[in-house]
Design a protein around this motif. Structure first.
Motif, PDB file in Angstrom:
ATOM      1  N   PRO A   1       0.194  -1.254  -0.010  1.00 35.65           N
ATOM      2  CA  PRO A   1       0.039   0.161   0.169  1.00 35.65           C
ATOM      3  C   PRO A   1       0.372   1.598  -0.173  1.00 35.65           C
ATOM      4  CG  PRO A   1       0.408  -1.090   1.708  1.00 35.65           C
ATOM      5  CD  PRO A   1       1.472  -1.563   1.379  1.00 35.65           C
TER       6      PRO A   1
ATOM      7  N   LYS B   1       1.162   5.693  -0.513  1.00 34.51           N
ATOM      8  CA  LYS B   1       0.443   7.378  -0.635  1.00 34.51           C
ATOM      9  C   LYS B   1       1.303   7.834  -0.537  1.00 34.51           C
ATOM     10  CE  LYS B   1      -2.834  10.415   1.223  1.00 34.51           C
ATOM     11  NZ  LYS B   1      -3.737  10.304   2.167  1.00 34.51           N
TER      12      LYS B   1
ATOM     13  N   ASP C   1      -2.545   4.836  -3.652  1.00 30.21           N
ATOM     14  CA  ASP C   1      -3.379   5.689  -2.398  1.00 30.21           C
ATOM     15  C   ASP C   1      -4.025   6.382  -2.438  1.00 30.21           C
ATOM     16  OD1 ASP C   1      -5.962   5.449  -0.681  1.00 30.21           O
ATOM     17  OD2 ASP C   1      -4.414   5.333   1.115  1.00 30.21           O
TER      18      ASP C   1
ATOM     19  N   SER D   1      -8.010   9.337  -1.868  1.00 30.18           N
ATOM     20  CA  SER D   1      -7.202   8.212  -0.641  1.00 30.18           C
ATOM     21  C   SER D   1      -8.396   7.449   0.246  1.00 30.18           C
ATOM     22  CB  SER D   1      -6.512   9.233   0.425  1.00 30.18           C
ATOM     23  OG  SER D   1      -5.914   8.409   1.621  1.00 30.18           O
TER      24      SER D   1
ATOM     25  N   ASN E   1      -5.267   3.081   4.919  1.00 31.10           N
ATOM     26  CA  ASN E   1      -4.275   1.884   3.928  1.00 31.10           C
ATOM     27  C   ASN E   1      -4.933   0.776   4.075  1.00 31.10           C
ATOM     28  OD1 ASN E   1      -2.075   0.107   6.065  1.00 31.10           O
ATOM     29  ND2 ASN E   1      -1.108   1.305   4.731  1.00 31.10           N
TER      30      ASN E   1
ATOM     31  N   ASP F   1       5.043  -2.153   4.078  1.00 26.76           N
ATOM     32  CA  ASP F   1       4.992  -1.093   3.553  1.00 26.76           C
ATOM     33  C   ASP F   1       5.937  -0.212   2.340  1.00 26.76           C
ATOM     34  OD1 ASP F   1       3.570  -0.396   5.837  1.00 26.76           O
ATOM     35  OD2 ASP F   1       4.539   0.354   7.846  1.00 26.76           O
TER      36      ASP F   1
ATOM     37  N   GLY G   1       3.296  -4.006   9.617  1.00 28.44           N
ATOM     38  CA  GLY G   1       2.846  -4.141   8.589  1.00 28.44           C
ATOM     39  C   GLY G   1       4.011  -4.593   8.062  1.00 28.44           C
TER      40      GLY G   1
ATOM     41  N   PHE H   1      -5.973   3.091   9.460  1.00 24.17           N
ATOM     42  CA  PHE H   1      -4.132   2.521   9.793  1.00 24.17           C
ATOM     43  C   PHE H   1      -4.871   1.096  11.075  1.00 24.17           C
ATOM     44  CE2 PHE H   1      -2.851   6.594   8.296  1.00 24.17           C
ATOM     45  CZ  PHE H   1      -1.926   5.980   7.936  1.00 24.17           C
TER      46      PHE H   1
END
Length: 290
Positions: free
Chosen positions: A9, A11, A38, A61, A64, A84, A147, A167
Motif C-alpha cells: 500500500p 500513498k 491510495d 485516498s 491504508n 509498507d 505492517g 490504519f
C-alpha cells in the motif's frame, strides 16, 4: 509450489518505491508484485510503470486498510506478503518470514525491536498496545502494529470484512487470527527509517488504535473487557456503602446504582460472548461450504 504475491500500500511513496521495487523484482522474480496507490499525487504510478509493476490506483485516498483489502482481493498468489511502501522494510527479510510458514503457521509477522521504533513516544505506545493485546488474546503479541507480515491468502480473506479502511489493519488481522486459532508467529526484523514523512498522526491515530483494540476485544473475548468493568462497579458500590454506613448508618442510592451497573455490564458481557461465539461459528460453517 505456492505462488507469492507481494502487496505494497502506498500513498505518495514514489521516492521510496524507486529503490524498493527493483530490489523486489531482483530478489523475487517469480512473485506477483502489486502496488496499491491510495490516491497519490506524486509519481507513484510512473515509478510502478517504469519498474513494470502492477499498480492499482484509487481516485482518492481511501486509507491504508482499504489499500490492503484491494490488494488482497486482486492478488492471485497463495501466500500474501504485506509490506509498507515507504522503505522501512527490507525485501531480503521476506524469505525468512515466508520460510516460517512451513512450520505449520498461517501468519508470520515481522517484529521490530526498540531501536526500530519511530521515536520514544511511538515505542512506548506500541509497547502498551502489545501488552493490551497479549492480555486480551492470552498470547504473546510482540508487535501488534507491524505492517510487515506474510499470510496464507485464504485465511486472510476470511477477515477482510473486519479490517478498517484506515490504519491498524495489522491490529485487526492479528487478533482475528488468534481468535480463530490460526497459527501466528513473530520473526525479528530491523526496520529502517522511512523515506519521506509519516502519514500517522500520533495522538489521533493512537486513540484510534486503542479504540480498535477494544472493538476487536469485543469480537475476540468480550468478558475480558466487561468482567473487570463489572467488578470495578461492584467494588465501588461496596466501598461507597461501607463509607456511608459507617458515617451515616444507611444505604444510599449511589451504592445501589453501582451494584446495578455491575450486574448490567456483566450481563452485556455474557450476551456479547454468545454473539461472538455464534459469529465465528457461522464463519466456520461458511468456510466448510467453500
Amino acid at each position: 509450489m505456492s505462488r507469492l504475491s507481494i502487496i505494497l500500500p502506498a500513498k505518495n511513496e514514489a521516492a521510496a518505491l524507486v529503490d524498493v521495487l527493483p530490489r523486489l523484482k531482483a530478489g523475487y522474480p517469480e512473485a506477483e508484485i502489486i502496488v496499491v496507490d491510495d490516491g497519490s499525487t506524486d509519481e507513484t504510478r510512473a515509478v510502478c510503470q517504469s519498474s513494470d509493476v502492477s499498480c492499482l490506483s484509487s481516485p482518492y485516498s481511501m486509507g491504508n486498510g482499504a489499500a490492503v483489502k484491494r490488494g488482497a482481493r486482486a492478488a492471485r498468489g497463495d501466500i500474501l506478503v504485506f509490506m509498507d511502501g515507504d522503505g522501512q522494510h527490507d525485501p531480503a527479510d521476506i524469505a525468512r518470514l515466508v520460510g516460517r510458514l512451513d512450520q505449520g503457521l498461517d501468519m508470520v509477522v515481522g517484529a521490530r525491536d526498540w531501536n526500530s521504533q519511530a521515536g520514544v513516544g511511538r515505542g512506548v505506545a506500541n509497547t502498551l498496545y502489545n501488552w493490551l493485546a497479549s492480555h486480551i488474546t492470552g498470547h504473546v503479541v510482540k508487535d501488534l502494529t507491524s505492517g510487515f507480515r506474510v499470510v496464507r491468502a485464504d485465511k486472510f480473506r476470511e477477515f477482510l470484512h473486519l479490517l478498517p479502511n484506515g490504519f491498524s489493519y495489522p491490529t485487526t488481522s492479528t487478533m482475528a487470527f488468534f481468535r480463530s486459532a490460526y497459527g501466528v508467529a513473530y520473526e525479528p526484523i530491523k526496520a529502517h527509517k522511512r523515506v519521506g514523512r509519516s502519514h500517522i498522526k500520533p495522538i489521533r491515530d493512537g486513540l484510534r488504535f486503542l479504540l480498535i483494540i477494544f472493538k476487536i476485544a469485543t469480537l475476540y473475548s468480550p468478558l475480558k473487557l466487561f468482567l473487570p468493568a463489572s467488578f470495578l462497579f461492584f467494588t465501588l458500590g461496596c466501598a461507597n456503602y461501607g463509607w456511608t454506613f459507617f458515617h451515616e448508618g444507611r444505604l444510599t442510592n449511589m451504592s445501589t446504582l453501582m451494584w446495578s451497573a455491575a450486574v448490567i455490564v456483566f450481563l452485556i458481557g455474557l450476551i456479547s460472548e454468545q454473539i461472538t461465539a455464534l459469529t465465528y461459528r457461522l464463519d466456520a460453517r461458511q468456510d466448510d461450504r467453500r
